[in-house]
Scaffold this active site. Structure first.
Site, PDB file in Angstrom:
ATOM      1  CB  CYS A   1     -12.924  -7.611  -7.840  1.00  0.00           C
ATOM      2  SG  CYS A   1     -12.205  -8.287  -6.878  1.00  0.00           S
TER       3      CYS A   1
ATOM      4  CG  HIS B   1     -16.326  -9.308  -4.762  1.00  0.00           C
ATOM      5  ND1 HIS B   1     -16.738  -9.100  -6.004  1.00  0.00           N
ATOM      6  CD2 HIS B   1     -14.815  -8.702  -4.397  1.00  0.00           C
ATOM      7  CE1 HIS B   1     -15.772  -9.747  -6.774  1.00  0.00           C
ATOM      8  NE2 HIS B   1     -14.819  -9.757  -5.982  1.00  0.00           N
TER       9      HIS B   1
ATOM     10  CD  GLU C   1     -19.955  -8.145  -5.959  1.00  0.00           C
ATOM     11  OE1 GLU C   1     -19.544  -9.175  -6.325  1.00  0.00           O
ATOM     12  OE2 GLU C   1     -20.419  -6.994  -5.638  1.00  0.00           O
TER      13      GLU C   1
END
Length: 548
Positions: free
Chosen positions: A381, A508, A510
């Site tokens: 990001c 993102h 994750e």
């Protein structure tokens, strides 16, 4: 709020396991709730989860990571408490924003109904209107499957945030008391998480804090069926007997969640103490449940214990003083963040997301160092935008290149405000949720990490994007934009030519990483870092690092 699916007439109603906490906050109720779900799921039961946060915010989107930890983003764009990330990782489910209940959401719904005249002129009060709304929300959300099936789950695990006795949680306590009474004992199980501290040099495990916590809970109309006692060391037998006597909980229902090498051991602790048997007995689910199957989970937990080699990660972030700020980032590569010694001593560099201009100059220097010294680099990001700013300044020669977020007057706006995003309201106005990213170049490294699909679906949370006007010039300089959105104009993935691993992603990754299915960009970063350690003998093994 999503509508529940149609139920089969013969199907048993969803049963509830409520997790409350006492004595102090931060005991690990989220991990406990997730672990309870894992054990029940291993018995063949289908599980969903709800997190109740008593704060007045409607969601976690505008809350500082310093105060509340990471903001976790769901597929539907919900900005929620980080515990929902634990639920998704542990149970491998896909939750929605409705699975996170806040006081703000409840009161907003009640006020909207009052304005529409739904209460037919009655005086709107906490009891019954607010409590009824809470019960309705819980029962509606628990009926929505989160595991890809069509029928509601067998069990809904509810975590009540905060500590018993907090003023802001009182309406929820009352609503849950009413819910437990209306459902009956066979459909409601309460697990109270408490602390058993050791004071002074004597080393005696003290039960009094738990006794007082349970007493307060009982005074509010809820009686725990199980106790989950947090402690540094395993509880001795006499302590369990004392807790049983004064808390009115059978000894076999007193669980001890003591400190373990990693959190993946917690479901195994619960299984070893037969927590599943106590819960299944309480909920009368013996006919539906089998013995727990946790072989894969056991192997995963033990594999973490046996790891001998480590990779030193320079986590160059904005909120590194609070370990929960980047919880998903830390868990995605399964490394624990520690203070770093030097950037140059790290095997790789990771720049995660963030907002505001604090620490940006340090991030740009870190990206520059990674580019010039061929250090594996992953920008998430903001980290991707940092790589664009760094290249623009130091390769294209645009000394004033910047993001509109940091400098609205810069003549070289290489990162700009997305035109469709509100500039007057902060909450729930970003580009949020699961979005599709298309690969522009089939042979790019990122595509290979994902298995060479035409596109990937990842979660987003941003209001700034790379200015497409600068893309051709940056690509000519070697920064390749290998992924974009469906329009072809919004850049999503960058890679640096002639570099072993230099990737930036606008999304993102994750947030969709799982214990058995790590996120491909993180897997690639770890592989590249390991290779760098092998070929650069001057880089020592070490833990992950963090700095601003």
């Amino acid at each position: 709020m999503a509508s529940p699916p149609e139920e089969e007439e013969t199907r048993a109603p969803t049963k509830y396991v409520l997790i409350t906490g006492g004595v102090v906050s931060g005991l690990g109720k989220g991990v406990t709730a997730s672990s309870v779900g894992v054990v029940l799921k291993s018995c063949g039961l289908r599980v969903t989860c709800i997190k109740i946060d008593p704060y007045l915010n409607t969601d976690a989107g505008t809350m500082s990571p310093f105060e509340h930890g990471e903001v976790f983003v769901l597929d539907d764009g919900g900005e929620v408490d980080l515990d929902l990330g634990n639920y998704e990782r542990f149970l491998d489910v896909t939750l929605t924003r409705e699975n996170n209940i806040t006081t703000g959401k409840i009161y907003q719904s009640v006020i909207e109904k009052e304005r529409k005249g739904d209460y037919l002129g009655k005086t709107v009060q906490v009891v019954p209107h607010v409590t009824d709304e809470i019960k309705h929300w819980i029962q509606s959300v628990s009926s929505v499957p989160v595991d890809g099936q069509t029928c509601p789950a067998d069990v809904c695990v509810i975590e009540l945030g905060g500590t018993v006795g907090d003023i802001e949680s009182m309406p929820f306590i009352e609503a849950l008391r009413q819910l437990s009474f209306s459902l009956g004992k066979d459909n409601f199980c309460l697990i109270h998480v408490s602390l058993v501290p050791v004071l002074g040099v004597v080393g005696e495990q003290k039960t009094k804090p738990t006794q007082h916590s349970v007493r307060e809970l009982r005074a509010l109309g809820l009686t725990p069926d199980l106790l989950a006692c947090r402690s540094a060391q395993p509880l001795i037998g006499s302590v369990k007997e004392k807790l049983s006597q004064f808390c009115h909980v059978p000894v076999e229902n007193i669980l001890n969640i003591h400190d373990v090498p990693n959190i993946w051991h917690v479901p195994l602790i619960l299984r070893n103490q037969k927590a599943h048997e106590a819960i299944i007995k309480q909920l009368n689910l013996a006919r539906s449940a089998g013995p727990p199957e946790l072989l894969d989970w056991t192997q995963m937990a033990e594999s973490y214990d046996n790891l001998s080699n480590s990779v030193k990660i320079a986590l160059v972030g904005k909120y590194t003083n609070l370990t929960d700020s980047y919880l998903s980032v830390v868990k995605a590569p399964d490394a624990h963040s520690k203070a770093w010694e030097t950037l140059k001593g790290s095997s790789c560099i990771l720049i995660p997301g963030g907002f505001g201009d604090r620490g940006i100059s340090g991030m740009i220097l870190a990206a520059k160092y990674a580019r010039e010294n061929k250090v594996p680099y992953l920008g998430i990001c903001l980290g991707m935008q940092i790589s664009v700013i760094e290249m623009s300044r130091h390769v294209l020669g645009l000394g004033d290149a910047d993001s509109e977020e940091f400098n609205t007057d810069t003549p070289d706006r290489v990162v700009m405000y997305m035109p469709e995003v509100s500039k007057t309201h902060m909450g729930n106005t970003m580009r949020l949720g699961c979005r599709r990213t298309f690969f522009r170049k089939e042979d790019c490294l990122t595509s290979k990490l994902y298995g060479s699909p035409p596109h990937v679906d990842e979660r987003h949370r941003h209001r700034y994007e790379v200015n497409p006007a600068f893309v051709p010039e940056l690509e000519n300089a070697g920064l390749q934009f290998v992924g974009c959105d469906e329009s072809g104009n919004r850049m999503e993935i960058v890679e640096l030519q002639d570099h072993p691993f230099y990737i930036g992603v606008q999304f993102h990754p994750e947030f969709k990483s799982r214990p058995r299915r790590p996120s491909p960009p993180f897997t690639g970063l770890m592989l590249a870092a390991t290779e760098r350690m092998r070929t650069h003998t001057n880089i020592p093994n070490g833990g992950a690092g963090a700095s601003e």
